[in-house]
Design an enzyme around this catalytic site. Structure first.
Site, PDB file in Angstrom:
ATOM      1  N   GLY A   1      -0.405   4.356   0.253  1.00 24.98           N
ATOM      2  CA  GLY A   1      -1.181   5.473   0.786  1.00 24.98           C
ATOM      3  C   GLY A   1      -0.358   6.255   1.795  1.00 24.98           C
ATOM      4  O   GLY A   1       0.868   6.163   1.832  1.00 24.98           O
ATOM      5  N   PHE A   2      -1.031   7.000   2.663  1.00 18.44           N
ATOM      6  CA  PHE A   2      -0.315   7.842   3.621  1.00 18.44           C
ATOM      7  C   PHE A   2       0.565   7.013   4.557  1.00 18.44           C
ATOM      8  O   PHE A   2       1.717   7.360   4.815  1.00 18.44           O
ATOM      9  CB  PHE A   2      -1.308   8.676   4.436  1.00 18.44           C
TER      10      PHE A   2
ATOM     11  N   VAL B   1      -2.290  -7.180  -5.131  1.00 17.00           N
ATOM     12  CA  VAL B   1      -2.036  -8.214  -4.127  1.00 17.00           C
ATOM     13  C   VAL B   1      -3.182  -9.216  -4.164  1.00 17.00           C
ATOM     14  O   VAL B   1      -4.349  -8.840  -4.051  1.00 17.00           O
ATOM     15  CB  VAL B   1      -1.900  -7.606  -2.719  1.00 17.00           C
TER      16      VAL B   1
ATOM     17  N   GLU C   1     -16.107  20.609   1.768  1.00 14.07           N
ATOM     18  CA  GLU C   1     -15.242  21.209   0.753  1.00 14.07           C
ATOM     19  C   GLU C   1     -15.787  20.974  -0.653  1.00 14.07           C
ATOM     20  O   GLU C   1     -15.709  21.857  -1.514  1.00 14.07           O
ATOM     21  CB  GLU C   1     -13.829  20.639   0.886  1.00 14.07           C
TER      22      GLU C   1
ATOM     23  N   GLY D   1       0.811  -1.213   0.000  1.00 12.52           N
ATOM     24  CA  GLY D   1       0.000   0.000   0.000  1.00 12.52           C
ATOM     25  C   GLY D   1       0.841   1.258   0.000  1.00 12.52           C
ATOM     26  O   GLY D   1       1.678   1.453   0.883  1.00 12.52           O
TER      27      GLY D   1
END
Length: 231
Positions: free
Chosen positions: A13-14, A82, A173, A11
């Site tokens: 991501g963050f 994966v 937002e 992964g």
């Protein structure tokens, strides 16, 4: 000399990206072999994804190439899906073969939760991936094209009623950015549409205020701004 440990991070991501950067600063060259695996070759900066939805940012502005993080550190990157994790054999199965590991980090992220609400998956447009943002942008423009030639007033109002479910940071937002898109760009190119009476944006949430996870003062500020934008 013992062979270098194999560290595999699933992964980009963050969490995965942050870990790779921390490992770069903590590991000595040759101390360990690090492989980052993700089905995309970029890190998606999701906090600004709403701006891609409304055209404020191009897609590449929120997509950071993962190889920019792995290559300078001497780490490996594999773009693949994966498919399995074999804990006994210490292998990660991917669409491109198996990857051995000594240490495995699973940071594959999350999926959109529809809370089991009937009709959400069939009728709503999620805002989770880059492809979602691009699809939503196209959908909004298609709606305005259709509404611009619609002669039935009731039907036009129905077409131009936008409902955003979730009044957290992204929902707030997106609602605000969508109104900005309409007022500053679409108004000029769709003169047949009355953006005050024809267009409505609704923001729905189960809580009694917007951005409920934040301080109430911030909720009031956000709500005041949304009211000014006719959301």
């Amino acid at each position: 000399m013992s062979p270098a440990k194999q560290i595999v991070v699933l992964g980009g991501g963050f969490t995965g990206l942050h870990l790779v950067r921390r490992l770069e600063g903590r590991l000595h060259r040759g101390e360990a072999s690090v492989t980052l695996i993700d089905r995309q070759n970029y890190h998606l900066f999701t906090p600004l994804l709403y701006q891609v939805c409304t055209g404020e940012l191009p897609p590449h502005a929120v997509a950071y190439p993962l190889r920019d993080a792995t290559a300078p550190a001497g780490f490996q990157f594999l773009q693949s899906e994966v498919t399995a994790i074999d804990l006994e054999r210490r292998r990660v199965g991917t669409a491109d073969g198996e990857v051995p590991y000594d240490h495995l980090v699973i940071a594959l992220g999350s999926v959109t939760n529809d809370y089991g609400i009937p009709g959400v998956r069939e009728n709503a447009l999620p805002v989770k991936w880059l492809s979602d943002a691009e699809a939503l942008k196209r959908h909004v423009l298609d709606i305005f094209e259709s509404a611009a030639i619609e002669t039935d007033i009731a039907r036009r109002h129905e077409q131009l009623t936008f409902i955003i479910v979730g009044a957290g940071p992204v929902g707030v937002e997106l609602a605000s950015s969508l109104r900005d898109l309409m007022d500053h760009t679409l108004r000029r190119i769709y003169p047949s549409i009355d953006f005050y009476s024809d267009v409505t944006i609704h923001l729905l949430d189960g809580a009694d205020r917007v951005i409920p996870a934040m301080d109430r003062r911030l909720s009031r500020i956000a709500m005041k701004r949304l009211e000014q934008q006719r959301v």
